[in-house]
Design an enzyme around this catalytic site. Structure first.
Site, PDB file in Angstrom:
ATOM      1  N   GLU A 131      55.896 -12.689  63.696  1.00 55.55           N
ATOM      2  CA  GLU A 131      55.808 -13.449  62.374  1.00 55.55           C
ATOM      3  C   GLU A 131      56.248 -15.259  63.260  1.00 55.55           C
ATOM      4  O   GLU A 131      56.268 -15.227  64.578  1.00 55.55           O
ATOM      5  CB  GLU A 131      57.181 -13.035  62.230  1.00 55.55           C
ATOM      6  CG  GLU A 131      57.444 -12.184  62.218  1.00 55.55           C
ATOM      7  CD  GLU A 131      58.104 -11.873  61.101  1.00 55.55           C
ATOM      8  OE1 GLU A 131      58.292 -10.694  60.408  1.00 55.55           O
ATOM      9  OE2 GLU A 131      59.520 -11.775  61.456  1.00 55.55           O
ATOM     10  N   CYS A 144      60.227 -21.789  63.918  1.00 50.50           N
ATOM     11  CA  CYS A 144      60.390 -20.644  64.736  1.00 50.50           C
ATOM     12  C   CYS A 144      59.697 -19.871  65.093  1.00 50.50           C
ATOM     13  O   CYS A 144      57.896 -19.287  64.419  1.00 50.50           O
ATOM     14  CB  CYS A 144      60.909 -19.803  63.561  1.00 50.50           C
ATOM     15  SG  CYS A 144      61.759 -18.434  64.055  1.00 50.50           S
ATOM     16  N   CYS A 151      61.024  -6.570  70.702  1.00 49.67           N
ATOM     17  CA  CYS A 151      61.852  -6.877  71.724  1.00 49.67           C
ATOM     18  C   CYS A 151      63.000  -5.343  72.726  1.00 49.67           C
ATOM     19  O   CYS A 151      62.619  -4.421  72.247  1.00 49.67           O
ATOM     20  CB  CYS A 151      63.320  -7.703  71.422  1.00 49.67           C
ATOM     21  SG  CYS A 151      64.506  -8.370  72.191  1.00 49.67           S
ATOM     22  N   CYS A 155      69.764  -5.418  69.978  1.00 50.48           N
ATOM     23  CA  CYS A 155      71.043  -5.895  69.475  1.00 50.48           C
ATOM     24  C   CYS A 155      71.172  -4.817  67.856  1.00 50.48           C
ATOM     25  O   CYS A 155      70.020  -4.910  67.084  1.00 50.48           O
ATOM     26  CB  CYS A 155      70.900  -6.888  69.176  1.00 50.48           C
ATOM     27  SG  CYS A 155      70.299  -7.813  71.038  1.00 50.48           S
ATOM     28  N   CYS A 158      69.846  -6.610  64.788  1.00 48.28           N
ATOM     29  CA  CYS A 158      68.885  -7.347  64.541  1.00 48.28           C
ATOM     30  C   CYS A 158      67.585  -6.484  64.444  1.00 48.28           C
ATOM     31  O   CYS A 158      67.079  -5.272  65.136  1.00 48.28           O
ATOM     32  CB  CYS A 158      68.816  -8.322  65.609  1.00 48.28           C
ATOM     33  SG  CYS A 158      66.460  -8.687  65.914  1.00 48.28           S
ATOM     34  N   CYS A 391      63.829 -13.051  61.106  1.00 50.10           N
ATOM     35  CA  CYS A 391      63.622 -12.097  62.314  1.00 50.10           C
ATOM     36  C   CYS A 391      63.118 -10.738  62.190  1.00 50.10           C
ATOM     37  O   CYS A 391      63.747  -9.906  60.976  1.00 50.10           O
ATOM     38  CB  CYS A 391      63.962 -11.558  63.327  1.00 50.10           C
ATOM     39  SG  CYS A 391      64.662 -13.822  63.996  1.00 50.10           S
TER      40      CYS A 391
HETATM   41  N1  SAH Z   1      66.168 -12.892  71.366  1.00 41.62           N
HETATM   42  C1  SAH Z   1      66.785 -14.095  71.063  1.00 41.62           C
HETATM   43  C2  SAH Z   1      66.301 -15.162  70.178  1.00 41.62           C
HETATM   44  C3  SAH Z   1      65.294 -14.716  69.182  1.00 41.62           C
HETATM   45  S1  SAH Z   1      66.654 -14.150  67.609  1.00 41.62           S
HETATM   46  C4  SAH Z   1      68.283 -13.753  70.759  1.00 41.62           C
HETATM   47  O1  SAH Z   1      68.139 -13.101  70.832  1.00 41.62           O
HETATM   48  O2  SAH Z   1      68.844 -14.844  70.810  1.00 41.62           O
HETATM   49  C5  SAH Z   1      66.721 -15.735  66.692  1.00 41.62           C
HETATM   50  C6  SAH Z   1      68.808 -15.928  66.783  1.00 41.62           C
HETATM   51  O3  SAH Z   1      68.954 -14.671  65.318  1.00 41.62           O
HETATM   52  C7  SAH Z   1      69.474 -14.831  67.534  1.00 41.62           C
HETATM   53  O4  SAH Z   1      70.524 -15.485  68.054  1.00 41.62           O
HETATM   54  C8  SAH Z   1      69.676 -13.373  66.814  1.00 41.62           C
HETATM   55  O5  SAH Z   1      71.445 -13.011  67.039  1.00 41.62           O
HETATM   56  C9  SAH Z   1      69.632 -13.773  65.556  1.00 41.62           C
HETATM   57  N2  SAH Z   1      69.113 -12.973  64.248  1.00 41.62           N
HETATM   58  C10 SAH Z   1      68.692 -11.202  64.666  1.00 41.62           C
HETATM   59  N3  SAH Z   1      68.985 -10.546  63.583  1.00 41.62           N
HETATM   60  C11 SAH Z   1      69.447 -10.891  62.690  1.00 41.62           C
HETATM   61  C12 SAH Z   1      69.921 -10.594  61.241  1.00 41.62           C
HETATM   62  N4  SAH Z   1      69.487 -10.007  60.663  1.00 41.62           N
HETATM   63  N5  SAH Z   1      70.668 -11.919  60.415  1.00 41.62           N
HETATM   64  C13 SAH Z   1      71.086 -12.776  61.517  1.00 41.62           C
HETATM   65  N6  SAH Z   1      70.606 -13.426  62.724  1.00 41.62           N
HETATM   66  C14 SAH Z   1      70.322 -12.537  62.978  1.00 41.62           C
HETATM   67 FE1  SF4 Z   2      66.314  -9.038  70.784  1.00 44.38          FE
HETATM   68 FE2  SF4 Z   2      66.507  -9.201  68.326  1.00 44.38          FE
HETATM   69 FE3  SF4 Z   2      68.554  -9.232  70.862  1.00 44.38          FE
HETATM   70 FE4  SF4 Z   2      67.433 -11.651  70.273  1.00 44.38          FE
HETATM   71  S1  SF4 Z   2      68.788 -10.532  68.799  1.00 44.38           S
HETATM   72  S2  SF4 Z   2      67.905 -10.233  71.723  1.00 44.38           S
HETATM   73  S3  SF4 Z   2      65.466 -10.623  69.484  1.00 44.38           S
HETATM   74  S4  SF4 Z   2      67.210  -7.720  70.254  1.00 44.38           S
END
Ligand code: SAH
Ligand code: SF4
Length: 416
Positions: A131, A144, A151, A155, A158, A391
């Site tokens: 995306e 973005c 990934c 996390c 996420c 995301c």
């Molecule tokens: N992998 C990298 C960049 C992509 S995620 C990282 O983790 O930093 C970009 C941001 O969106 C990160 O701060 C991540 O923690 C946050 N994020 C992911 N899922 C989310 C969600 N469901 N609600 C709010 N923020 C989220």
């Molecule tokens: Fe990967 Fe999502 Fe964690 Fe970023 S926040 S490192 S995209 S799993």
């Protein structure tokens, strides 16, 4: 503490969530590669491969570069300063393809979201999709961009982390997202912006003034491609988005943080999300490999760090998990001495997620502590809620569609 962060008995028996879950897929290059994303050396090689004599290559590279990154040419015929013969030779061997648009959604607030399909899937395999989201604001337009399909990290809050298929994007596919967004926004010299949607032109009369590597994937796990792509995007003679306006977000891949500063020189954002290792180990399992102390140490030594070039610490607000006033105070103590900005992100729930977003008044109380400690603490306003602009969410919505519906969506994206 609520039970949200606690593991269920079944999860506890299964042991801790793996830090990395998926092996990378092999990339299969298309038979006719795209020139999009190549730097000058790459363009010179592409010209050499079709027999352009060495003495002419510098001039030809300059022309191609200009057509690609200044004018946004979408086909070789547009390159009127290049001889017809060379255009034909190039078109036989290469394309100027950007990632293919599978779906495009425009929010009432002007946010645009594209689901993109990348080449290279093996027969019967799930499509390689990522995306890309455009967020217009009064003084800027932010794109973005994704760095990986899915990934490998997991996390727990996420959605991208739940996707199994993972492959690194090429530099061309990363630059291609910027090109495609500029195509769709009419953001090239002389192009007409599309009708519909409040899209003020940002800085310098351009729609896209800022780029954030905050889409799908962990950019520091695809370091070389991200570096090469961002150097093309930042090049002052081309797309020319300054390094001060490019932010790379990492979940904390400590060994590559210094390289990010040295070899790319863009702004850094760090997904912190918790103030102690016990909770960060659960939310961001990579913390078990690179704990908070090591992460902050790498931040303190980030090349080019100063009060004018601060690191942004991202902190997702999860109800009852990391949003107490004590947490806010601990956050401020933890970051003391690091030139920092703090970005509080309301959690964006997705179907099946185990967390809830903090209540709004709790976010305000939290942000007040941060503000009183001297940080401007913007709460990132949720954008594009009506089009699920967080995301991984457009992707999950379309995955539920039948093949026919997907085709219809794609056709729609192509014709409007
Ligand atoms: N992998 C990298 C960049 C992509 S995620 C990282 O983790 O930093 C970009 C941001 O969106 C990160 O701060 C991540 O923690 C946050 N994020 C992911 N899922 C989310 C969600 N469901 N609600 C709010 N923020 C989220
Ligand atoms: Fe990967 Fe999502 Fe964690 Fe970023 S926040 S490192 S995209 S799993």
């Amino acid at each position: 503490m609520t039970t949200l962060i606690d593991t269920t008995p079944a999860e506890a028996a299964a042991g801790p969530r793996p830090i990395e879950k998926a092996p990378l897929e092999r990339y299969v290059a298309p038979a006719q590669p795209s020139l999009v994303g190549l730097d000058r050396a790459g363009l010179a090689e592409a010209l050499a491969a079709v027999g352009v004599p060495e003495g002419q290559r510098r001039m030809r590279v300059r022309q191609l570069w200009n057509w690609l990154y200044v004018r946004g040419a979408q086909n070789f015929d547009a390159m009127t300063s290049v001889s017809k013969d060379l255009r034909a030779v190039l078109a036989a061997r290469y394309t100027l393809a950007r990632p293919e648009i599978v779906a495009e959604q425009v929010s009432v607030d002007g946010t645009r979201k594209w689901l993109l399909r990348l080449p290279g899937e093996h027969p019967g395999e799930r499509p390689h999709e990522v995306e890309c989201v455009y967020i217009p604001e009064a003084d800027r337009g932010t794109l973005c961009v994704s760095s990986q399909v899915g990934c490998t990290l997991s996390c727990t809050f996420c959605h991208t982390g739940t996707q199994r298929l993972v492959r690194n994007l090429t530099a061309g596919e990363i630059v291609g997202q910027v090109m495609l967004a500029r195509d769709r926004l009419g953001d090239w010299p002389g192009a007409t912006p599309p009708a519909g949607g409040p899209n003020p032109r940002a800085d310098g009369g351009r729609f896209i003034s800022n780029v954030v590597m905050m889409g799908m994937g962990e950019p520091l796990y695809n370091f070389e491609a991200v570096r090469d792509a961002l150097l093309v995007v930042a090049d002052g003679d081309g797309i020319a988005i300054s390094k001060r306006r490019i932010t790379l977000s990492t979940s904390g891949v400590v060994p590559n943080i210094a390289r990010c500063g040295e070899e790319i020189g863009v702004m850094l954002a760090v997904s912190l999300h918790a103030v102690d290792d016990a909770r960060r180990n659960v939310l961001v399992p990579l913390n078990r490999k690179y704990p908070i102390a090591a992460l902050l140490d790498a931040c303190r030594h980030y090349p080019g760090l100063s009060n004018a070039r601060r690191i942004t610490f991202e902190y997702v607000m999860l109800k009852g998990v990391n949003d107490s006033i004590a947490d806010a105070k601990a956050l401020v103590r933890l970051l003391a001495g690091i030139p920092a900005k703090i970005n509080l992100i309301p959690f964006n729930p997705w179907p099946g997620s185990a967390y809830e977003c903090s209540d709004w008044d709790q976010i305000e109380r939290f942000s007040e502590v941060v503000f009183n400690a001297g940080y401007a603490s913007p709460v990132r306003t949720p954008r594009g809620r009506d089009i699920l602009a967080a995301c991984g969410q457009l992707k999950s919505a379309t995955e539920k569609l039948s093949a026919r519906e997907r085709l219809a969506l794609r056709a729609m994206a192509m014709t409007d």
